[in-house]
Design an enzyme around this catalytic site. Structure first.
Site, PDB file in Angstrom:
ATOM      1  N   LYS A  48       0.818  -1.193   0.000  1.00 20.52           N
ATOM      2  CA  LYS A  48       0.000   0.000   0.000  1.00 20.52           C
ATOM      3  C   LYS A  48       0.868   1.266   0.000  1.00 20.52           C
ATOM      4  CE  LYS A  48      -2.646  -2.501   3.361  1.00 20.52           C
ATOM      5  NZ  LYS A  48      -3.075  -2.507   4.747  1.00 20.52           N
ATOM      6  N   GLU A 103       7.625   2.091  -6.120  1.00 17.39           N
ATOM      7  CA  GLU A 103       7.661   1.639  -4.728  1.00 17.39           C
ATOM      8  C   GLU A 103       7.863   2.837  -3.799  1.00 17.39           C
ATOM      9  OE1 GLU A 103       6.801  -0.105  -2.498  1.00 17.39           O
ATOM     10  OE2 GLU A 103       8.065  -1.861  -2.202  1.00 17.39           O
ATOM     11  N   ASP A 104       7.501   2.663  -2.530  1.00 17.90           N
ATOM     12  CA  ASP A 104       7.694   3.761  -1.574  1.00 17.90           C
ATOM     13  C   ASP A 104       9.131   3.844  -1.079  1.00 17.90           C
ATOM     14  OD1 ASP A 104       7.506   1.380  -0.145  1.00 17.90           O
ATOM     15  OD2 ASP A 104       6.131   2.150   1.370  1.00 17.90           O
ATOM     16  N   ASP A 107      14.652  -0.909   1.205  1.00 19.81           N
ATOM     17  CA  ASP A 107      15.421  -1.020   2.444  1.00 19.81           C
ATOM     18  C   ASP A 107      16.500  -2.092   2.228  1.00 19.81           C
ATOM     19  OD1 ASP A 107      16.139  -0.852   5.111  1.00 19.81           O
ATOM     20  OD2 ASP A 107      14.405  -1.915   5.876  1.00 19.81           O
ATOM     21  N   LYS A 135      17.008   3.633   0.989  1.00 22.43           N
ATOM     22  CA  LYS A 135      17.933   3.466   2.120  1.00 22.43           C
ATOM     23  C   LYS A 135      19.101   2.614   1.624  1.00 22.43           C
ATOM     24  CE  LYS A 135      14.664   2.955   5.971  1.00 22.43           C
ATOM     25  NZ  LYS A 135      14.279   2.020   7.057  1.00 22.43           N
ATOM     26  N   PHE A 156      13.631   5.289  10.590  1.00 21.36           N
ATOM     27  CA  PHE A 156      12.296   4.810  10.249  1.00 21.36           C
ATOM     28  C   PHE A 156      11.468   5.981   9.741  1.00 21.36           C
ATOM     29  CE2 PHE A 156       8.152   3.016  10.312  1.00 21.36           C
ATOM     30  CZ  PHE A 156       8.418   1.744   9.825  1.00 21.36           C
ATOM     31  N   ARG A 169       0.251   7.211   7.173  1.00 26.00           N
ATOM     32  CA  ARG A 169       0.354   7.218   5.706  1.00 26.00           C
ATOM     33  C   ARG A 169      -0.108   8.546   5.106  1.00 26.00           C
ATOM     34  NH1 ARG A 169       1.467   1.983   3.868  1.00 26.00           N
ATOM     35  NH2 ARG A 169       0.423   0.283   4.956  1.00 26.00           N
TER      36      ARG A 169
HETATM   37  P1  IMP Z   1      12.922  -4.510   1.992  1.00 29.77           P
HETATM   38  O1  IMP Z   1      12.394  -5.785   1.420  1.00 29.77           O
HETATM   39  O2  IMP Z   1      13.786  -4.753   3.205  1.00 29.77           O
HETATM   40  O3  IMP Z   1      13.639  -3.633   0.984  1.00 29.77           O
HETATM   41  O4  IMP Z   1      11.701  -3.733   2.616  1.00 29.77           O
HETATM   42  C1  IMP Z   1      10.827  -3.007   1.854  1.00 29.77           C
HETATM   43  C2  IMP Z   1       9.552  -2.738   2.609  1.00 29.77           C
HETATM   44  O5  IMP Z   1       9.784  -2.549   4.022  1.00 29.77           O
HETATM   45  C3  IMP Z   1       8.966  -1.431   2.121  1.00 29.77           C
HETATM   46  O6  IMP Z   1       8.140  -1.636   1.010  1.00 29.77           O
HETATM   47  C4  IMP Z   1       8.226  -0.941   3.347  1.00 29.77           C
HETATM   48  O7  IMP Z   1       6.941  -1.499   3.370  1.00 29.77           O
HETATM   49  C5  IMP Z   1       9.011  -1.472   4.528  1.00 29.77           C
HETATM   50  N1  IMP Z   1       9.924  -0.437   5.082  1.00 29.77           N
HETATM   51  C6  IMP Z   1      11.276  -0.461   5.084  1.00 29.77           C
HETATM   52  N2  IMP Z   1      11.780   0.639   5.669  1.00 29.77           N
HETATM   53  C7  IMP Z   1      10.720   1.395   6.048  1.00 29.77           C
HETATM   54  C8  IMP Z   1      10.591   2.689   6.698  1.00 29.77           C
HETATM   55  O8  IMP Z   1      11.564   3.384   7.043  1.00 29.77           O
HETATM   56  N3  IMP Z   1       9.321   3.143   6.882  1.00 29.77           N
HETATM   57  C9  IMP Z   1       8.213   2.434   6.513  1.00 29.77           C
HETATM   58  N4  IMP Z   1       8.293   1.232   5.904  1.00 29.77           N
HETATM   59  C10 IMP Z   1       9.538   0.706   5.672  1.00 29.77           C
END
Ligand code: IMP
Length: 180
Positions: A48, A103-104, A107, A135, A156, A169
Site C-alpha cells: 500500500k 515503490e515507496d 530497504d 535506504k 524509520f 500514511r
Molecule cells: P525490503 O524488502 O527490506 O527492501 O523492505 C521493503 C519494505 O519494508 C517497504 O516496502 C516498506 O513497506 C518497509 N519499510 C522499510 N523501511 C521502512 C521505513 O523506514 N518506513 C516504513 N516502511 C519501511
C-alpha cells in the site's frame, strides 16, 4: 496494533520539496523512455505504501501511462533464501510492455529483488524500478533502483504513504518517526 503512545515526528522532506522532486523525476523518466522508444509505459504500483507517490508521479508524467497494482510481502525462512507472497497480482499481462515498478522505499532490497525476478519471468519489453526513498546503506540484496526520489538514512520513515503499523500514511511530508 495501536498507534504508538509516545513518539516524535521530525519532518525531513516537506510537501513542497517532494512535489518539486516528483516533477524532476517525471522529467527524468519521460526522457529515459523516449530514449528507449517506448510510446507508453505500464506503471505498476506496489500497495500500500506507494499509493501517494504513485498518484503524484502518474499525474506528472507526460508519457502515456497505463495503471496496475500489486500487493506483495517477503520473508526469509529457515529453509529459504527469500520467498515472495503475492497478495494481489496484476490484472494485465505485461509481456512486451515497458513496465515501471513504483515503490515507496527500498530497504534491504529483499522484496523488490524477488518481485523484479518474478516480473522479469513474464517477459516485459523492459523493467525498471522507481522508488520515492532509497535506504541504500541498508541494502543486503543486490538491487539498484533506476529512479530515486531521495536517498535516505537508515532511520524509520513515515508519511507520504509510508506507515508505522498502518498509521501516518496520510502525512503530506516524509518524516522520521522517533519512538520514546
Ligand atoms: P525490503 O524488502 O527490506 O527492501 O523492505 C521493503 C519494505 O519494508 C517497504 O516496502 C516498506 O513497506 C518497509 N519499510 C522499510 N523501511 C521502512 C521505513 O523506514 N518506513 C516504513 N516502511 C519501511
Amino acid at each position: 496494533m495501536p498507534m504508538p503512545e509516545k513518539y516524535q515526528l521530525r519532518e525531513v522532506f516537506s510537501a513542497e520539496v517532494i512535489a518539486k522532486r516528483v516533477r524532476e523525476l517525471a522529467t527524468e523518466i519521460d526522457a529515459a523512455y523516449a530514449r528507449l522508444g517506448a510510446e507508453e509505459i505500464l506503471l505498476v504500483g506496489i500497495l500500500k505504501g506507494a499509493c501517494v507517490f504513485y498518484t503524484d508521479l502518474l499525474r506528472a508524467l507526460k508519457t502515456p501511462a497505463l495503471v496496475d497494482f500489486m500487493q506483495v510481502s517477503s520473508y526469509v525462512g529457515q529453509q529459504s533464501s527469500g520467498e515472495l507472497t503475492i497478495h494481489k497480482d496484476l490484472v494485465r499481462d505485461i509481456a512486451e510492455r515497458h513496465v515501471l515498478v513504483v515503490e515507496d522505499i527500498v530497504d534491504t532490497g529483499l522484496t523488490l529483488s524477488l518481485l523484479l525476478k518474478n516480473l522479469q519471468e513474464r517477459q516485459p519489453a523492459s523493467l525498471k524500478l522507481c522508488t520515492a526513498l532509497d535506504k541504500a546503506a541498508a541494502r543486503r540484496y543486490p538491487l539498484e533502483p533506476d529512479f530515486v526520489g531521495f536517498g535516505a538514512e537508515e532511520r524509520f520513515w513515515v508519511g507520504y504513504g509510508l506507515d508505522y503499523n498502518e498509521y501516518f500514511r496520510g502525512l503530506p511530508y516524509i518524516g522520521e518517526l522517533i519512538l520514546e
